[in-house]
Design a protein around this motif. Structure first.
Motif, PDB file in Angstrom:
ATOM      1  N   UNK A   1      38.870  15.720  33.195  1.00  0.00           N
ATOM      2  CA  UNK A   1      40.212  16.295  34.019  1.00  0.00           C
ATOM      3  C   UNK A   1      41.813  15.856  33.055  1.00  0.00           C
ATOM      4  N   UNK A   2      42.223  17.063  33.338  1.00  0.00           N
ATOM      5  CA  UNK A   2      43.331  17.367  32.006  1.00  0.00           C
ATOM      6  C   UNK A   2      45.124  16.392  33.353  1.00  0.00           C
ATOM      7  N   UNK A   3      45.584  15.858  32.876  1.00  0.00           N
ATOM      8  CA  UNK A   3      46.484  15.372  33.654  1.00  0.00           C
ATOM      9  C   UNK A   3      47.887  16.563  33.047  1.00  0.00           C
ATOM     10  N   UNK A   4      48.685  17.206  33.400  1.00  0.00           N
ATOM     11  CA  UNK A   4      49.474  18.320  32.742  1.00  0.00           C
ATOM     12  C   UNK A   4      50.567  17.365  33.105  1.00  0.00           C
ATOM     13  N   UNK A   5      51.590  17.606  31.971  1.00  0.00           N
ATOM     14  CA  UNK A   5      53.032  16.276  31.650  1.00  0.00           C
ATOM     15  C   UNK A   5      54.090  17.255  32.690  1.00  0.00           C
ATOM     16  N   UNK A   6      54.853  15.834  33.317  1.00  0.00           N
ATOM     17  CA  UNK A   6      55.611  16.551  34.003  1.00  0.00           C
ATOM     18  C   UNK A   6      56.946  17.523  33.363  1.00  0.00           C
ATOM     19  N   UNK A   7      56.981  16.599  32.420  1.00  0.00           N
ATOM     20  CA  UNK A   7      57.869  17.236  32.037  1.00  0.00           C
ATOM     21  C   UNK A   7      57.859  18.469  30.940  1.00  0.00           C
ATOM     22  N   UNK A   8      56.693  19.204  30.345  1.00  0.00           N
ATOM     23  CA  UNK A   8      56.773  20.008  30.198  1.00  0.00           C
ATOM     24  C   UNK A   8      56.632  21.433  31.328  1.00  0.00           C
TER      25      UNK A   8
END
Length: 168
Positions: free
Chosen positions: A38-45
């Motif tokens: 599972x990939x968890x995206x960066x909230x900052x990105x």
């Protein structure tokens, strides 16, 4: 007679899912593993790449990610399973449990919505996306008793899966 423990969710049988275990004799928590990559995206990105005026779309994109475990848990009626983050996740991987802790009620087991499948809800506050690999330890579960108030009156029976008691 079963008192408390773990089972593999039917849809994950035969997929190499390990039942949670304690790492040491004195450990309180049972280590849970991810059942899939599972990939968890960066909230900052996501935040810094947004365009002005699309806050609605951004709100839909920046949300916690559910990481499946392929596990369900049974326990006594006056017990719950507390889901906690691994202590190394925020420091080394920038992962936090979005809901602080998870609470798995005894009536979540074998519910009609998702068979009681336990998932961890993560937010990635790091600068880059993070991929959790199948089999990686992601969190812990601790069985705990709880008390009820004298005036306790439950509202209804559970009818669904993850977040189903929100509607009650």
């Amino acid at each position: 007679m079963k008192i408390r423990g773990f089972e593999v969710v039917t849809s994950y049988e035969g997929q190499g899912i390990n039942l949670p275990q304690r790492a040491t004799h004195q450990a309180a928590g049972y280590d849970f593993e991810a059942a899939a990559d599972v990939t968890i995206p960066s909230i900052w990105k996501q935040w810094f790449s947004r365009r002005v005026g699309d806050e609605t779309q951004l709100q839909k994109k920046i949300k916690p990610v559910l990481v499946p475990t392929g596990i369900k848990s049974y326990m006594g009626e006056d017990e719950f399973l507390q889901l906690a983050n691994r202590s190394s996740n925020p420091l080394k991987r920038f992962l936090v449990l979005s809901n602080g802790i998870g609470v798995i009620d005894s009536d979540y087991y074998n519910n009609p919505g998702n068979e009681g499948h336990i998932m961890f809800q993560f937010t990635n506050f790091g600068l880059t996306d993070l991929t959790i690999k199948k089999g990686e330890k992601i969190g812990q579960g601790i069985f705990l008793p709880f008390l009820k108030a004298d005036q306790d009156q439950s509202l209804s029976q559970r009818t669904g899966g993850f977040g189903s008691s929100d509607a009650v």
